[in-house]
Design an enzyme around this catalytic site. Structure first.
Site, short mmCIF file in Angstrom:
data_model
loop_
_atom_site.label_atom_id
_atom_site.label_comp_id
_atom_site.label_asym_id
_atom_site.label_seq_id
_atom_site.Cartn_x
_atom_site.Cartn_y
_atom_site.Cartn_z
N HIS A 21 38.90 46.90 29.15
CA HIS A 21 39.36 46.51 27.81
C HIS A 21 38.55 47.26 26.76
CE1 HIS A 21 42.00 43.47 29.32
NE2 HIS A 21 41.06 42.70 29.81
N HIS A 41 39.80 51.42 34.58
CA HIS A 41 40.50 50.51 33.68
C HIS A 41 39.49 49.56 33.04
CE1 HIS A 41 40.41 46.94 36.45
NE2 HIS A 41 40.29 47.89 37.35
#
Ligand SMILES: *[C@@H]1O[C@H](CO)[C@@H](O)[C@H](O)[C@H]1NC(C)=O
Ligand SMILES: *[C@@H]1O[C@H](CO)[C@@H](O)[C@H](O)[C@H]1NC(C)=O
Ligand SMILES: *[C@@H]1O[C@H](CO)[C@@H](O)[C@H](O)[C@H]1NC(C)=O
Length: 340
Positions: A131, A129
């Site tokens: 951004h 995970h």
């Protein structure tokens, strides 16, 4: 005469002994060859027998899921569920930390990242995970492709949340001083004074996150980017949930990817993950502010993507979670398998 007879008999005996010894040696040699062949044969035949169940296991154990989380969409709560489940469900969770929180990777890092993620078997199965904008693995020549998942939020809610987050932080890391700490201006005042922090162009984030790594994606108001984001959302994501229906997103994932998310719904409901991270002192914008923002082109386009994602998610959810009128869940099976 007798002597000649004896010599003849002795010679015959010798020949017989030689012949017997020869054949014995030959039999031993053949027997050895036979054993070797039998061993090889057994090896060849034992492999496919083990191969089939192994193959099924391996597909799931090779699984790589990438959650390219958009900031301020409830991603911390969702990732928290994954971190809580990873030990029990035997998978790894890895955070992708990109310098200065940049959402676009350099070309060399894109390539290295794609090769590394698909080949790093020691950590598989894994959920990554970070951004970062969507990355198309097809372009990067990898042997396998990961599964993408994501969450999307109403664009104005996301912007307001981000605005106050930069000023007040949140209850997740309350002591971390944020970039705009001490700025007391409300979102309404900001919009009234047309300040840069509440510029609708700052809402141009979910479209580029789904659009990807090309220049056009990051141009606020690009119609091409919006179309690309929609295409990627349906063609390259296994499932995209909405922040407003987080629990359903988790249930859909549990149904579709039990290897990772078995027990996730129950965990989400019984732990306090459903309200883990909340931006502090967030004020809801007034109607004037909402009207002004909603007139902007960027809001309209971001909202179009949100509505598109919501409709698609509802469609997926209905097929997956709802039962037929007689109460049975959808199944499928194979039949008429020929030749027998
Ligand atoms: C990413 O790494 C930097 C440098 O080590 C660190 O300061 C930062 O806190 C990390 N980011 C996150 C979100 O953990
Ligand atoms: C992937 O990157 C990590 C961290 O740099 C490294 O430890 C690992 O060996 C790499 N794996 C492969 C298969 O390249
Ligand atoms: C969740 O929060 C509520 C109220 O804030 C608290 O009563 C409860 O014990 C918490 N549950 C867990 C599992 O932490």
């Amino acid at each position: 005469m007798l002597n000649v007879h004896k010599i003849w008999l002795f010679s015959c005996l010798c020949v017989v002994v030689i012949v017997v010894l020869y054949f014995q040696a030959e039999i031993a040699r053949l027997e050895d060859k036979y054993n070797k062949l039998e061993y090889k044969f057994a090896q060849i035949h034992s492999e496919p027998r083990q191969f089939f169940p192994k193959a099924i296991e391996r597909v799931e154990d090779d699984l790589v899921v990438i959650y390219n989380r958009v900031p301020k969409t409830g991603s911390t709560s969702f990732v928290g569920v994954a971190y809580d489940l990873c030990k029990k469900n035997h998978f790894k969770v890895l955070h992708i930390n990109i310098t200065a929180n940049m959402h676009v990777m350099s070309l060399s890092n894109q390539y290295k990242f794609a090769q590394n993620v698909t080949r790093w078997n020691d950590v598989k199965p894994a959920l990554y995970h970070g951004h970062m904008a969507f990355l198309n693995f097809e372009r990067l020549g990898t042997n396998s492709r990961p599964i993408f998942i994501n969450l999307i939020r109403k664009p104005l809610d996301r912007l307001v949340s981000y605005y106050y987050f930069l000023r007040n932080g949140d209850n997740f890391r309350p002591h971390l001083v944020r970039k705009k700490h001490g700025d007391k201006m409300t979102f309404d005042e900001c919009v009234e004074k047309s300040q840069p922090d509440c510029d609708p162009n700052n809402m141009w984030l979910q479209v580029p996150f789904f659009c990807g790594h090309s220049s056009q994606c990051w141009k606020p108001g690009s119609h091409w980017a919006l179309q690309q984001a929609k295409q990627n959302l349906v063609n390259h994501y296994l499932v995209v949930g909405v922040t407003e229906e987080m629990q359903d997103f988790i249930s859909v994932l549990e149904a579709a990817l039990p290897r990772f998310f078995k027990g996730a719904t129950e965990h989400y409901l019984n732990s306090n993950k459903s309200h883990l991270r909340q931006t502090s002192s967030k004020l809801e914008p007034n109607q004037d502010t909402i009207d002004r923002i909603q007139q902007s082109n960027v809001w309209k386009m971001e909202n179009e993507l949100y509505e598109f994602a919501l409709e698609h998610f509802k469609f997926v959810k209905k097929r997956l979670l709802s039962k037929e009128p007689n109460g049975v869940a959808q199944i499928y099976f194979y039949e008429k398998i020929r030749p027998k």
